[in-house]
Design a protein around this motif. Sequence first.
Motif, PDB file in Angstrom:
ATOM      1  N   GLU A 118       0.621  -1.044   0.042  1.00 25.53           N
ATOM      2  CA  GLU A 118       0.095  -0.218   0.543  1.00 25.53           C
ATOM      3  C   GLU A 118       0.488   0.761   0.327  1.00 25.53           C
ATOM      4  OE1 GLU A 118      -3.241   0.799   0.104  1.00 25.53           O
ATOM      5  OE2 GLU A 118      -3.247  -1.492  -0.273  1.00 25.53           O
ATOM      6  N   PHE A 119       1.884   1.400   1.210  1.00 25.32           N
ATOM      7  CA  PHE A 119       2.783   2.784   0.786  1.00 25.32           C
ATOM      8  C   PHE A 119       3.684   3.075  -0.754  1.00 25.32           C
ATOM      9  CE2 PHE A 119       2.753   1.954   5.602  1.00 25.32           C
ATOM     10  CZ  PHE A 119       1.774   3.066   6.364  1.00 25.32           C
ATOM     11  N   GLN A 120       3.788   1.480  -1.390  1.00 22.07           N
ATOM     12  CA  GLN A 120       4.582   1.811  -2.050  1.00 22.07           C
ATOM     13  C   GLN A 120       3.699   1.981  -3.352  1.00 22.07           C
ATOM     14  OE1 GLN A 120       7.121  -1.380  -2.886  1.00 22.07           O
ATOM     15  NE2 GLN A 120       7.950  -1.993  -0.620  1.00 22.07           N
ATOM     16  N   SER A 121       2.654   1.751  -3.580  1.00 21.95           N
ATOM     17  CA  SER A 121       2.050   2.059  -4.412  1.00 21.95           C
ATOM     18  C   SER A 121       2.069   2.865  -5.067  1.00 21.95           C
ATOM     19  CB  SER A 121      -0.117   1.792  -3.768  1.00 21.95           C
ATOM     20  OG  SER A 121      -0.255   2.679  -3.599  1.00 21.95           O
ATOM     21  N   VAL A 122       0.958   3.801  -5.729  1.00 19.69           N
ATOM     22  CA  VAL A 122       1.358   4.753  -6.728  1.00 19.69           C
ATOM     23  C   VAL A 122       0.868   5.887  -6.039  1.00 19.69           C
ATOM     24  CG1 VAL A 122       0.040   6.248  -8.756  1.00 19.69           C
ATOM     25  CG2 VAL A 122       0.507   3.936  -9.000  1.00 19.69           C
ATOM     26  N   LYS A 123       1.508   7.200  -5.495  1.00 20.24           N
ATOM     27  CA  LYS A 123       1.063   8.453  -4.899  1.00 20.24           C
ATOM     28  C   LYS A 123      -0.316   8.983  -4.931  1.00 20.24           C
ATOM     29  CE  LYS A 123       5.835   9.923  -4.484  1.00 20.24           C
ATOM     30  NZ  LYS A 123       6.594   9.865  -3.282  1.00 20.24           N
ATOM     31  N   LYS A 124      -0.835   9.004  -4.220  1.00 21.02           N
ATOM     32  CA  LYS A 124      -2.002   9.374  -4.000  1.00 21.02           C
ATOM     33  C   LYS A 124      -2.278  10.957  -3.292  1.00 21.02           C
ATOM     34  CE  LYS A 124      -3.532   4.655  -3.661  1.00 21.02           C
ATOM     35  NZ  LYS A 124      -2.316   3.453  -3.337  1.00 21.02           N
ATOM     36  N   THR A 125      -3.663  11.128  -3.903  1.00 20.58           N
ATOM     37  CA  THR A 125      -3.699  12.993  -3.321  1.00 20.58           C
ATOM     38  C   THR A 125      -4.916  12.518  -2.565  1.00 20.58           C
ATOM     39  OG1 THR A 125      -4.265  14.983  -3.898  1.00 20.58           O
ATOM     40  CG2 THR A 125      -4.691  13.927  -5.149  1.00 20.58           C
ATOM     41  N   PHE A 126      -5.356  13.239  -2.255  1.00 22.30           N
ATOM     42  CA  PHE A 126      -6.827  13.400  -0.993  1.00 22.30           C
ATOM     43  C   PHE A 126      -6.946  15.000  -1.281  1.00 22.30           C
ATOM     44  CE2 PHE A 126      -9.823  12.210   2.269  1.00 22.30           C
ATOM     45  CZ  PHE A 126     -10.218  11.244   1.939  1.00 22.30           C
ATOM     46  N   ALA A 127      -8.498  15.126  -1.238  1.00 22.95           N
ATOM     47  CA  ALA A 127      -8.940  16.503  -1.592  1.00 22.95           C
ATOM     48  C   ALA A 127     -10.335  16.348  -0.850  1.00 22.95           C
ATOM     49  CB  ALA A 127     -10.131  16.497  -3.275  1.00 22.95           C
ATOM     50  N   THR A 128     -10.977  16.036  -0.222  1.00 18.56           N
ATOM     51  CA  THR A 128     -11.371  16.395   1.491  1.00 18.56           C
ATOM     52  C   THR A 128     -10.176  16.655   2.355  1.00 18.56           C
ATOM     53  OG1 THR A 128     -12.965  14.065   0.577  1.00 18.56           O
ATOM     54  CG2 THR A 128     -13.262  14.829   2.850  1.00 18.56           C
ATOM     55  N   PRO A 129     -11.011  17.804   3.270  1.00 20.14           N
ATOM     56  CA  PRO A 129      -9.765  17.762   3.902  1.00 20.14           C
ATOM     57  C   PRO A 129      -9.560  16.905   5.810  1.00 20.14           C
ATOM     58  CG  PRO A 129     -11.508  18.686   4.170  1.00 20.14           C
ATOM     59  CD  PRO A 129     -11.988  18.414   2.784  1.00 20.14           C
ATOM     60  N   LEU A 130      -8.472  17.240   6.129  1.00 21.40           N
ATOM     61  CA  LEU A 130      -8.693  16.050   7.724  1.00 21.40           C
ATOM     62  C   LEU A 130      -9.509  15.986   8.170  1.00 21.40           C
ATOM     63  CD1 LEU A 130      -5.268  16.736   8.498  1.00 21.40           C
ATOM     64  CD2 LEU A 130      -6.017  14.206   6.813  1.00 21.40           C
TER      65      LEU A 130
END
Length: 150
Positions: A118-130
């Motif tokens: 999971e950590f090595q997979s394609v870099k991910k972005t997340f638009a929802t605020p924490l």
Amino acid sequence: MDMIVCPHHLQITKLQGTYGYIAPELAYTMVVTKKCDAYSFGVVALETIMGRHPGELLSSLESQSTRNIMLANVLDPRLPLPTNPMVVGNIVLVARMAIACLRSEPRSRPTMLRVSQEFQSVKKTFATPLCAISLLQLWNAEIDFYSINE
């Protein structure tokens, strides 16, 4: 675990590890498995993003009321909440994997190989605020990441 031989030639198993990091099943099975490593990783990962040992959160994660807590409320309060979608994505991924590793049923925990993948997979972005992400969403893996190309 160490095997100790007492004077009457009985073998006693002594559990070694740090309280608060050891998988709960070790207390009654005394059997170390790969899923025990996953549990310990989950504790350390949560401790890293929280800035303190998760303590009570560990024992109450499976409670519905605890899982309604927002992720932003358990993060290290000494640090500002990030807004960069890549940083938010990384924090959400770490939190999601940590929570998956802390499930009380060992069979429900991922292996460390799966966590690593999971950590090595394609870099991910997340638009929802924490502040809009609950521990319940992480528990249920209801989080959708958006892959980005580099």
